[in-house]
Design a protein around this motif. Structure first.
Motif, PDB file in Angstrom:
ATOM      1  N   ALA A  66       0.833  -1.209   0.000  1.00 55.53           N
ATOM      2  CA  ALA A  66       0.000   0.000   0.000  1.00 55.53           C
ATOM      3  C   ALA A  66       0.866   1.257   0.000  1.00 55.53           C
ATOM      4  N   ILE A  67       1.948   1.238   0.763  1.00 55.53           N
ATOM      5  CA  ILE A  67       2.833   2.408   0.829  1.00 55.53           C
ATOM      6  C   ILE A  67       3.471   2.681  -0.522  1.00 55.53           C
ATOM      7  N   LYS A  68       3.847   1.619  -1.223  1.00 57.52           N
ATOM      8  CA  LYS A  68       4.529   1.781  -2.512  1.00 57.52           C
ATOM      9  C   LYS A  68       3.567   2.158  -3.641  1.00 57.52           C
ATOM     10  N   ARG A  69       2.349   1.646  -3.601  1.00 56.61           N
ATOM     11  CA  ARG A  69       1.451   1.776  -4.752  1.00 56.61           C
ATOM     12  C   ARG A  69       0.401   2.877  -4.602  1.00 56.61           C
ATOM     13  N   LEU A  70       0.080   3.262  -3.381  1.00 57.31           N
ATOM     14  CA  LEU A  70      -1.016   4.204  -3.176  1.00 57.31           C
ATOM     15  C   LEU A  70      -0.488   5.607  -2.892  1.00 57.31           C
ATOM     16  N   ARG A  71      -1.234   6.597  -3.345  1.00 58.89           N
ATOM     17  CA  ARG A  71      -0.824   7.979  -3.135  1.00 58.89           C
ATOM     18  C   ARG A  71      -1.013   8.396  -1.680  1.00 58.89           C
ATOM     19  N   TYR A  72      -2.109   7.956  -1.086  1.00 55.22           N
ATOM     20  CA  TYR A  72      -2.386   8.266   0.323  1.00 55.22           C
ATOM     21  C   TYR A  72      -2.582   6.947   1.071  1.00 55.22           C
ATOM     22  N   PRO A  73      -1.516   6.237   1.347  1.00 56.56           N
ATOM     23  CA  PRO A  73      -1.672   4.900   1.937  1.00 56.56           C
ATOM     24  C   PRO A  73      -2.305   4.905   3.319  1.00 56.56           C
ATOM     25  N   VAL A  74      -1.977   5.890   4.138  1.00 54.38           N
ATOM     26  CA  VAL A  74      -2.504   5.910   5.506  1.00 54.38           C
ATOM     27  C   VAL A  74      -4.016   6.086   5.487  1.00 54.38           C
ATOM     28  N   LEU A  75      -4.492   7.083   4.751  1.00 52.37           N
ATOM     29  CA  LEU A  75      -5.933   7.321   4.671  1.00 52.37           C
ATOM     30  C   LEU A  75      -6.654   6.165   3.992  1.00 52.37           C
ATOM     31  N   THR A  76      -6.016   5.582   2.980  1.00 50.57           N
ATOM     32  CA  THR A  76      -6.649   4.478   2.265  1.00 50.57           C
ATOM     33  C   THR A  76      -6.807   3.261   3.160  1.00 50.57           C
ATOM     34  N   VAL A  77      -5.773   2.945   3.927  1.00 51.95           N
ATOM     35  CA  VAL A  77      -5.851   1.808   4.843  1.00 51.95           C
ATOM     36  C   VAL A  77      -6.947   2.044   5.880  1.00 51.95           C
ATOM     37  N   GLY A  78      -6.988   3.249   6.440  1.00 56.67           N
ATOM     38  CA  GLY A  78      -8.020   3.552   7.430  1.00 56.67           C
ATOM     39  C   GLY A  78      -9.419   3.479   6.859  1.00 56.67           C
ATOM     40  N   ALA A  79      -9.610   4.060   5.681  1.00 62.89           N
ATOM     41  CA  ALA A  79     -10.936   4.063   5.058  1.00 62.89           C
ATOM     42  C   ALA A  79     -11.373   2.657   4.643  1.00 62.89           C
ATOM     43  N   SER A  80     -10.417   1.845   4.188  1.00 58.34           N
ATOM     44  CA  SER A  80     -10.764   0.491   3.750  1.00 58.34           C
ATOM     45  C   SER A  80     -11.258  -0.372   4.901  1.00 58.34           C
ATOM     46  N   VAL A  81     -10.934   0.027   6.123  1.00 53.51           N
ATOM     47  CA  VAL A  81     -11.415  -0.695   7.300  1.00 53.51           C
ATOM     48  C   VAL A  81     -12.665  -0.026   7.868  1.00 53.51           C
ATOM     49  N   ALA A  82     -12.635   1.298   8.026  1.00 58.10           N
ATOM     50  CA  ALA A  82     -13.728   2.009   8.692  1.00 58.10           C
ATOM     51  C   ALA A  82     -15.017   1.992   7.880  1.00 58.10           C
ATOM     52  N   VAL A  83     -14.918   2.221   6.580  1.00 56.89           N
ATOM     53  CA  VAL A  83     -16.138   2.319   5.757  1.00 56.89           C
ATOM     54  C   VAL A  83     -16.923   1.002   5.730  1.00 56.89           C
ATOM     55  N   ILE A 137     -24.489  -0.212  10.455  1.00 58.15           N
ATOM     56  CA  ILE A 137     -25.744   0.478  10.122  1.00 58.15           C
ATOM     57  C   ILE A 137     -26.736  -0.504   9.499  1.00 58.15           C
ATOM     58  N   SER A 138     -26.233  -1.346   8.589  1.00 58.73           N
ATOM     59  CA  SER A 138     -27.121  -2.311   7.920  1.00 58.73           C
ATOM     60  C   SER A 138     -27.712  -3.308   8.908  1.00 58.73           C
ATOM     61  N   ALA A 139     -26.945  -3.633   9.945  1.00 63.51           N
ATOM     62  CA  ALA A 139     -27.419  -4.595  10.943  1.00 63.51           C
ATOM     63  C   ALA A 139     -28.382  -3.965  11.935  1.00 63.51           C
ATOM     64  N   GLY A 140     -28.608  -2.667  11.831  1.00 59.00           N
ATOM     65  CA  GLY A 140     -29.503  -1.996  12.768  1.00 59.00           C
ATOM     66  C   GLY A 140     -28.821  -1.599  14.059  1.00 59.00           C
ATOM     67  N   GLY A 141     -27.512  -1.468  14.008  1.00 62.47           N
ATOM     68  CA  GLY A 141     -26.754  -1.175  15.210  1.00 62.47           C
ATOM     69  C   GLY A 141     -27.024   0.170  15.826  1.00 62.47           C
ATOM     70  N   PHE A 142     -27.574   1.116  15.076  1.00 64.48           N
ATOM     71  CA  PHE A 142     -27.849   2.449  15.604  1.00 64.48           C
ATOM     72  C   PHE A 142     -29.350   2.665  15.869  1.00 64.48           C
ATOM     73  N   ARG A 143     -30.094   1.565  15.879  1.00 69.10           N
ATOM     74  CA  ARG A 143     -31.539   1.664  16.105  1.00 69.10           C
ATOM     75  C   ARG A 143     -31.859   1.269  17.546  1.00 69.10           C
ATOM     76  N   PRO A 144     -32.460   2.154  18.327  1.00 68.56           N
ATOM     77  CA  PRO A 144     -32.784   1.808  19.719  1.00 68.56           C
ATOM     78  C   PRO A 144     -33.849   0.728  19.793  1.00 68.56           C
ATOM     79  N   MET A 145     -33.687  -0.187  20.749  1.00 67.44           N
ATOM     80  CA  MET A 145     -34.650  -1.246  20.989  1.00 67.44           C
ATOM     81  C   MET A 145     -34.932  -1.282  22.488  1.00 67.44           C
TER      82      MET A 145
END
Length: 332
Positions: A13-30, A37-45
């Motif tokens: 990732a460091i060698k091939r990507l322009r912004y490796p740090v942000l890309t690694v973080g986004a590839s996990v967080a997104v 959200i899809s699992a309903g994790g933010f919906r009160p029950m």
């Protein structure tokens, strides 16, 4: 020796990507936030105790999202910067020593850390009493998402702790063979910067745990597991990479002081100019050596350590104050 698979991916990732740090973080967080959200994790029950308060749910899933993403972003930065650190060390030791030690000598055992992370997630963080594995249950999807989030987070934590510990073990061993010049201690600051970076990683990870207080409940149980892992890790990451080099510095200081004291004993105590000049110079040199630091870090690195120490208490204090302010506001 080739890099183990997780480090190879980061290096790619460091060698091939322009912004490796942000890309690694986004590839996990997104993907994680989409999953929660899809699992309903933010919906009160309201009928389920763990899922009755929206802010509690949000804080928990934000932690499960941001913690592994931020740790992997830090790890990407660490892999990139560690190259210059090891390059500087290589210039100060014999090549045969580095070859005998090997930077990734034991790194192939990284799958064991994943197993330990999964075990710790189930043992200390996944509570069956508040989850449901019944596919017909209303909280089945959100329970599955929570379990996966805990497993992924603690696996990531265990993996990074393993590689950081391995790097520190290499620094510990290399420090035994490093040529130390007590009058050029700045050349050893790389060891101190490594400790500083790793210390910041642990403090930052612990500070993120305050996300669990979004529901205005500042509870010890929310922070206990993080502290049980983070405090020992912080101590090891500060002491291990600097231990042998610090011992070498102390040894070289002792040799220099012994040599100077020997010369002082041999020096004449006469009051002529030549004798006074020599004796005063030796005394001045002894004072200089006595005041030399024994840690491989200058004042700027040390001052940052002191600053980082206050990050975690300030984060907890901020969370506690926010709880008080919100309680007063809602009561009013």
């Amino acid at each position: 020796m080739s890099s183990p698979a997780p480090i190879w991916l980061i290096e790619y990732a460091i060698k091939r990507l322009r912004y490796p740090v942000l890309t690694v973080g986004a590839s996990v967080a997104v993907p994680l936030i989409i999953l929660f959200i899809s699992a309903g994790g933010f919906r009160p029950m309201p009928e389920y105790p763990l899922w009755s308060r929206p802010m509690e749910i949000m804080g928990l899933f934000l932690l499960l999202t941001l913690q592994p993403a931020c740790l992997l972003m830090w790890f990407t930065v660490w892999i990139r910067l560690s190259e210059s650190l090891f390059a500087g060390i290589r210039s100060q030791i014999e090549g045969s020593v580095e070859s005998a030690i090997g930077r990734y000598q034991y790194a192939g055992y990284w799958p064991i850390s994943i197993g330990l992370g999964i075990f710790f997630a189930f043992w200390a963080n996944i509570n069956p009493s508040s989850l449901s594995l019944d596919p017909d249950s209303e909280i089945f999807l959100v329970s599955t998402a929570l379990a996966f989030g805990q497993i992924f987070m603690w696996s990531t934590i265990a993996l990074i702790l393993f590689f950081v510990f391995h790097e520190d073990l290499v620094l510990y061993r290399l420090g035994k063979h490093l040529r130390v010049n007590i009058f050029d201690l700045d050349s050893l600051n790389g060891f101190g910067r490594a400790s500083l970076s790793q210390f910041l990683m642990v403090i930052g990870a612990l500070a993120l745990t305050t996300l669990q207080s979004l529901d205005r409940e500042f509870l010890w149980v929310n922070y206990a597991n993080g502290l049980y892992v983070g405090v020992p890790a912080a101590i090891v990451f500060v002491l291990l990479p600097t231990w042998t080099i610090r011992r070498n510095i102390r040894g070289e200081k002792a040799k220099a002081l012994d040599s100077i004291n020997t010369e002082i004993k041999k020096s004449s105590t006469a009051l002529d100019r030549e004798s006074l000049t020599r004796l005063n110079s030796l005394i001045a040199r002894r004072d200089q050596v006595q005041h030399l630091r024994t840690w491989p870090m200058d004042i700027s690195i040390f001052s940052r350590f002191l600053f980082y120490i206050f990050i975690l208490p300030l984060a907890w204090l901020g969370a506690a104050l926010m709880e008080v302010v919100l309680d007063l506001f809602l009561a009013g």
